[in-house]
Design a protein around this motif. Structure first.
Motif, PDB file in Angstrom:
ATOM      1  N   UNK A  66       0.015  22.706   4.595  1.00  0.00           N
ATOM      2  CA  UNK A  66       0.854  21.927   3.680  1.00  0.00           C
ATOM      3  C   UNK A  66       0.987  20.482   4.158  1.00  0.00           C
ATOM      4  N   UNK A  67       1.211  20.342   5.499  1.00  0.00           N
ATOM      5  CA  UNK A  67       1.327  18.981   6.050  1.00  0.00           C
ATOM      6  C   UNK A  67       0.036  18.215   5.858  1.00  0.00           C
ATOM      7  N   UNK A  68      -1.107  18.898   6.057  1.00  0.00           N
ATOM      8  CA  UNK A  68      -2.397  18.235   5.876  1.00  0.00           C
ATOM      9  C   UNK A  68      -2.598  17.819   4.420  1.00  0.00           C
ATOM     10  N   UNK A  69      -2.181  18.697   3.483  1.00  0.00           N
ATOM     11  CA  UNK A  69      -2.319  18.385   2.063  1.00  0.00           C
ATOM     12  C   UNK A  69      -1.454  17.193   1.678  1.00  0.00           C
ATOM     13  N   UNK A  70      -0.221  17.136   2.225  1.00  0.00           N
ATOM     14  CA  UNK A  70       0.676  16.007   1.937  1.00  0.00           C
ATOM     15  C   UNK A  70       0.077  14.699   2.448  1.00  0.00           C
ATOM     16  N   UNK A  71      -0.479  14.760   3.679  1.00  0.00           N
ATOM     17  CA  UNK A  71      -1.092  13.561   4.246  1.00  0.00           C
ATOM     18  C   UNK A  71      -2.289  13.104   3.415  1.00  0.00           C
ATOM     19  N   UNK A  72      -3.115  14.056   2.963  1.00  0.00           N
ATOM     20  CA  UNK A  72      -4.270  13.724   2.143  1.00  0.00           C
ATOM     21  C   UNK A  72      -3.843  13.115   0.815  1.00  0.00           C
ATOM     22  N   UNK A  73      -2.751  13.659   0.231  1.00  0.00           N
ATOM     23  CA  UNK A  73      -2.263  13.130  -1.042  1.00  0.00           C
ATOM     24  C   UNK A  73      -1.760  11.699  -0.878  1.00  0.00           C
ATOM     25  N   UNK A  74      -1.058  11.450   0.234  1.00  0.00           N
ATOM     26  CA  UNK A  74      -0.567  10.095   0.493  1.00  0.00           C
ATOM     27  C   UNK A  74      -1.716   9.120   0.676  1.00  0.00           C
ATOM     28  N   UNK A  75      -2.756   9.555   1.391  1.00  0.00           N
ATOM     29  CA  UNK A  75      -3.923   8.697   1.601  1.00  0.00           C
ATOM     30  C   UNK A  75      -4.637   8.407   0.283  1.00  0.00           C
ATOM     31  N   UNK A  76      -4.753   9.429  -0.587  1.00  0.00           N
ATOM     32  CA  UNK A  76      -5.384   9.239  -1.890  1.00  0.00           C
ATOM     33  C   UNK A  76      -4.583   8.260  -2.748  1.00  0.00           C
ATOM     34  N   UNK A  77      -3.235   8.350  -2.660  1.00  0.00           N
ATOM     35  CA  UNK A  77      -2.393   7.435  -3.425  1.00  0.00           C
ATOM     36  C   UNK A  77      -2.575   5.995  -2.960  1.00  0.00           C
ATOM     37  N   UNK A  78      -2.639   5.837  -1.640  1.00  0.00           N
ATOM     38  CA  UNK A  78      -2.867   4.493  -1.101  1.00  0.00           C
ATOM     39  C   UNK A  78      -4.218   3.938  -1.539  1.00  0.00           C
ATOM     40  N   UNK A  80      -5.919   4.738  -4.228  1.00  0.00           N
ATOM     41  CA  UNK A  80      -5.863   4.433  -5.657  1.00  0.00           C
ATOM     42  C   UNK A  80      -5.151   3.104  -5.911  1.00  0.00           C
ATOM     43  N   UNK A  81      -4.052   2.883  -5.158  1.00  0.00           N
ATOM     44  CA  UNK A  81      -3.340   1.622  -5.302  1.00  0.00           C
ATOM     45  C   UNK A  81      -4.214   0.445  -4.879  1.00  0.00           C
ATOM     46  N   UNK A  82      -4.984   0.646  -3.801  1.00  0.00           N
ATOM     47  CA  UNK A  82      -5.893  -0.415  -3.345  1.00  0.00           C
ATOM     48  C   UNK A  82      -6.978  -0.694  -4.384  1.00  0.00           C
ATOM     49  N   UNK A  83      -7.542   0.381  -4.952  1.00  0.00           N
ATOM     50  CA  UNK A  83      -8.564   0.211  -5.988  1.00  0.00           C
ATOM     51  C   UNK A  83      -8.013  -0.531  -7.192  1.00  0.00           C
ATOM     52  N   UNK A  84      -6.782  -0.201  -7.586  1.00  0.00           N
ATOM     53  CA  UNK A  84      -6.177  -0.886  -8.730  1.00  0.00           C
ATOM     54  C   UNK A  84      -5.949  -2.366  -8.430  1.00  0.00           C
ATOM     55  N   UNK A  85      -5.554  -2.674  -7.194  1.00  0.00           N
ATOM     56  CA  UNK A  85      -5.348  -4.074  -6.804  1.00  0.00           C
ATOM     57  C   UNK A  85      -6.657  -4.853  -6.844  1.00  0.00           C
ATOM     58  N   UNK A  86      -7.726  -4.246  -6.311  1.00  0.00           N
ATOM     59  CA  UNK A  86      -9.030  -4.898  -6.339  1.00  0.00           C
ATOM     60  C   UNK A  86      -9.516  -5.109  -7.763  1.00  0.00           C
TER      61      UNK A  86
END
Length: 294
Positions: A66-78, A80-86
């Motif tokens: 669960x902790x690994x999944x949460x970390x992966x989700x947070x990384x994916x969100x970051x 996506x935010x970076x891609x949107x900024x670019x």
């Protein structure tokens, strides 16, 4: 035989540290529960039994997943935010480039329109000048014809002198020599060159620029402007022309056009932008007068 030889060993197998810690924790909790119960109730009270469920290895593994999944989700969100900024930055850059290109095209169109307008203005001005020159030449030719008719008492023709045209169109040519030959040769060599207002060669001329260059070839310096050139030397009649003489149109002190008499009843001059430098008969555009420098 020893008495202990057949006694089995009472040593228990060694347990792992993790299992010992787990058992110690369970035992401690159990004993603590009994001690609390004994202190609170009478001596004959029933012992309290409490069952403690310890986390299993499966539940620990699920927590780690669960902790690994949460970390992966947070990384994916970051990400996506970076891609949107670019993407936003790229869109802004494209919009800026398109705006600048549009402005550059508008400026280029404006300059091209201004250049076309200036060309049209210059062309109209040149055509106006040419029309004024033709009108002035026609007026001068009419005046000369009237004056000649009055001075000759209405006679229609007479024999001409060296190189001038007779009333029947025949000519008597005197071959030029010395400086006159150089001037005539230079003038004829420029036939076919373009007429450009203010031109002084080597491939484009105006009328006075050609006359000045021809005389310079013979080592003679003349002023640059046509009315100044026609004011030089000695005045000669059109019936007494010699090769190398300067022909002018208009008054001697205010001529607007000059050319070089080359003999045989012809002259060479830079006429206008339509014809350039040409050789023409005196009858094609009769000059107002002539001067002799040589």
């Amino acid at each position: 035989m020893s008495h202990t030889a057949h006694i089995p060993s009472h040593r228990k197998p060694r347990r792992s540290a993790s299992k010992l810690a787990l058992r110690a924790g369970v035992t401690g909790g159990f004993l603590g529960t009994i001690a609390v119960a004994g202190a609170a109730g009478p001596a004959h009270a029933e012992p309290v039994t409490e069952t403690i469920e310890m986390p299993t290895l499966g539940s620990l593994s699920a927590g780690a997943d669960l902790a690994s999944a949460v970390a992966a989700s947070a990384e994916a969100s970051q990400q996506e935010a970076l891609d949107q900024s670019l993407q936003s930055q790229e869109d802004a850059a494209l919009q800026k480039a398109a705006k600048e290109a549009k402005q550059a095209k508008a400026e280029a169109d404006r300059k091209a329109a201004a250049e076309r307008a200036e060309e049209a203005r210059l062309k109209a001005e040149q055509e106006r000048k040419e029309a004024a020159e033709r009108a002035s030449r026609d007026a001068a030719r009419t005046q000369l014809a009237t004056t000649s008719s009055s001075s000759n008492g209405g006679s229609t023709g007479s024999s001409s002198d060296s190189g001038a045209t007779t009333s029947k169109g025949s000519t008597q040519t005197q071959a030029p020599s010395g400086a006159a030959a150089t001037i005539v040769a230079f003038a004829k060599a420029q036939i076919g060159d373009a007429y450009v207002s203010g031109g002084t060669g080597p491939n484009s001329w105006d009328c006075s620029g050609l006359v000045q260059a021809a005389y310079r070839a013979a080592g003679i310096d003349l002023p640059r402007i046509s009315y100044q050139q026609s004011s030089m030397g000695t005045s000669v009649s059109l019936g007494n022309l010699q090769p190398g003489d300067i022909l002018y149109w208009g008054s001697r002190s205010g001529s607007y056009h000059v050319a070089i008499y080359v003999g045989g009843g012809k002259f060479v001059g830079a006429q206008n932008p339509s014809t350039g430098v040409v050789e023409r008969s005196l009858d094609w555009d009769t000059p107002s007068g002539a001067i002799r420098i040589l």
